[in-house]
Design an enzyme around this catalytic site. Structure first.
Site, PDB file in Angstrom:
ATOM      1  N   ASN A  12      13.295  49.517  25.446  1.00 20.22           N
ATOM      2  CA  ASN A  12      12.184  48.654  25.850  1.00 20.22           C
ATOM      3  C   ASN A  12      10.932  49.340  25.322  1.00 20.22           C
ATOM      4  OD1 ASN A  12      10.144  47.243  27.060  1.00 20.22           O
ATOM      5  ND2 ASN A  12      10.687  47.791  29.179  1.00 20.22           N
ATOM      6  N   LYS A  41       7.966  48.364  25.348  1.00 17.82           N
ATOM      7  CA  LYS A  41       6.754  48.069  26.148  1.00 17.82           C
ATOM      8  C   LYS A  41       5.590  47.715  25.213  1.00 17.82           C
ATOM      9  CE  LYS A  41       8.670  50.758  29.860  1.00 17.82           C
ATOM     10  NZ  LYS A  41       8.468  51.528  31.070  1.00 17.82           N
ATOM     11  N   HIS A  59      10.872  42.818  34.561  1.00 17.91           N
ATOM     12  CA  HIS A  59      10.598  44.264  34.564  1.00 17.91           C
ATOM     13  C   HIS A  59       9.601  44.571  35.678  1.00 17.91           C
ATOM     14  CE1 HIS A  59       9.282  48.223  33.360  1.00 17.91           C
ATOM     15  NE2 HIS A  59      10.397  48.315  32.677  1.00 17.91           N
ATOM     16  N   GLU A 111       7.093  46.332  35.750  1.00 19.37           N
ATOM     17  CA  GLU A 111       5.683  46.285  35.325  1.00 19.37           C
ATOM     18  C   GLU A 111       5.156  44.849  35.343  1.00 19.37           C
ATOM     19  OE1 GLU A 111       6.372  48.487  31.732  1.00 19.37           O
ATOM     20  OE2 GLU A 111       6.769  50.268  32.949  1.00 19.37           O
ATOM     21  N   GLU A 113      16.374  49.718  37.690  1.00 19.36           N
ATOM     22  CA  GLU A 113      15.310  50.651  37.344  1.00 19.36           C
ATOM     23  C   GLU A 113      14.497  51.020  38.587  1.00 19.36           C
ATOM     24  OE1 GLU A 113      14.380  50.225  32.873  1.00 19.36           O
ATOM     25  OE2 GLU A 113      13.064  48.872  33.946  1.00 19.36           O
ATOM     26  N   GLY A 122       8.962  56.167  33.593  1.00 17.85           N
ATOM     27  CA  GLY A 122       7.870  56.853  32.910  1.00 17.85           C
ATOM     28  C   GLY A 122       7.377  58.095  33.627  1.00 17.85           C
ATOM     29  N   SER A 156      13.463  56.954  32.926  1.00 19.83           N
ATOM     30  CA  SER A 156      13.498  58.303  32.349  1.00 19.83           C
ATOM     31  C   SER A 156      14.887  58.715  31.867  1.00 19.83           C
ATOM     32  CB  SER A 156      12.929  59.332  33.335  1.00 19.83           C
ATOM     33  OG  SER A 156      11.582  59.010  33.659  1.00 19.83           O
TER      34      SER A 156
HETATM   35  P1  13P Z   1      11.117  55.152  30.804  1.00 24.58           P
HETATM   36  O1  13P Z   1      12.427  55.363  30.078  1.00 24.58           O
HETATM   37  O2  13P Z   1       9.924  55.450  29.952  1.00 24.58           O
HETATM   38  O3  13P Z   1      11.101  55.811  32.132  1.00 24.58           O
HETATM   39  O4  13P Z   1      11.025  53.580  31.082  1.00 24.58           O
HETATM   40  C1  13P Z   1      12.089  52.939  31.670  1.00 24.58           C
HETATM   41  C2  13P Z   1      11.839  51.503  31.608  1.00 24.58           C
HETATM   42  O5  13P Z   1      10.955  50.973  32.263  1.00 24.58           O
HETATM   43  C3  13P Z   1      12.678  50.703  30.694  1.00 24.58           C
HETATM   44  O6  13P Z   1      12.508  49.350  30.924  1.00 24.58           O
END
Ligand code: 13P
Length: 250
Positions: free
Chosen positions: A10, A12, A95, A97, A167, A173, A213
């Site tokens: 992803n 982002k 997601h 976010e 997640e 992150g 992560s």
């Molecule tokens: P990270 O791998 O940067 O923690 O992000 C995970 C994520 O949100 C994947 O959709």
């Protein structure tokens, strides 16, 4: 039959179209594993160049989001048909976010899931708890609620073909990964929820990813868990580390 692993990046809000092409080139030889499904979920503007850049490889492309209408006066939104016509096969839905920054509710996400299926896109539906919820001991109840709400009116056949990404919000992150036990526990509970809504066969067929992560160091252990069928990878998907995850050690 054993489920095929699916490792998805992803990206982002990273990578301009030219950076995207360069990244695909950098990763090209590293992500070559015929035993694993590999997907790059990329910003809408990168879909066309990335589809072009992965031609002839084992990599598929996904969108990070889409809207619930076919077309029309929705300035700034991306229609499912646009994603399909651009050559993407997957779409991330819900997601954390988007749930947090764009106020996407389960009711709205359910519409997106149904719309994705209508267009032949495979949804990668995300769920996950906050740190407060984990500490309050309501993680599994929360996840079950998210899954049940987001899958309203989805058929068993559709559910069997989709991907769910677990997640934990506190692991995204932050460099803080869920322990393998925590990740396995929730992924197992998701599979049990699918069995409860549909049946055992659907639960056995659906693929469940862990995200938060995941990296070159912790991927082997996470991907060895019986209910973890892959990863949804943020930060590490923009680096050669992604190739190490795709080629995880069994
Ligand atoms: P990270 O791998 O940067 O923690 O992000 C995970 C994520 O949100 C994947 O959709």
């Amino acid at each position: 039959m054993a489920r095929r692993k699916i490792i998805a990046g992803n990206w982002k809000m990273n990578m301009t179209p030219s950076e995207a092409k360069a990244l695909v080139e950098t990763l090209k030889d590293l992500v070559n594993n015929p035993e694993v499904d590999v997907v790059y979920c990329v910003p809408a503007i990168d879909i066309v160049p990335v589809v072009e850049a992965v031609k002839g490889t084992n990599v598929e492309v996904g969108a990070e989001n889409m809207y619930i209408e076919e077309k029309g006066a929705y300035t700034g939104e991306i229609a499912p048909a646009m994603i399909v016509d651009a050559g993407a096969k997957y779409v991330i839905i819900g997601h954390s976010e988007r749930r947090e920054y764009f106020n996407e509710t389960d009711e709205f996400l359910n519409k997106k899931v149904l719309k994705a299926f209508e267009h032949g896109l495979t949804p990668i539906l995300c769920c996950g708890e906050s740190l407060e919820q984990r500490e309050a001991g309501v993680t599994l109840d929360w996840i079950r609620l998210q899954i049940k709400s987001d899958l309203q009116n989805v058929t068993a056949e559709q559910a069997a073909s989709m991907v769910i990404a677990y997640e934990p919000i506190w692991a995204i992150g932050t460099g803080k990964t869920a322990t393998t036990e925590q990740a396995q526990e929730v992924c197992k509970a998701i599979r049990e929820t699918i069995a409860e809504i549909y049946d055992e066969a659907t639960a056995e067929s659906i693929r469940i990813q862990y995200g938060g992560s995941m990296n070159a160091k912790n991927c082997d252990e996470l991907l060895a868990q019986p209910d973890i069928d892959g990863g949804l990878i943020g930060g590490a998907s923009l680096k050669p580390d992604f190739g190490r995850i795709v080629n995880y050690q069994k």
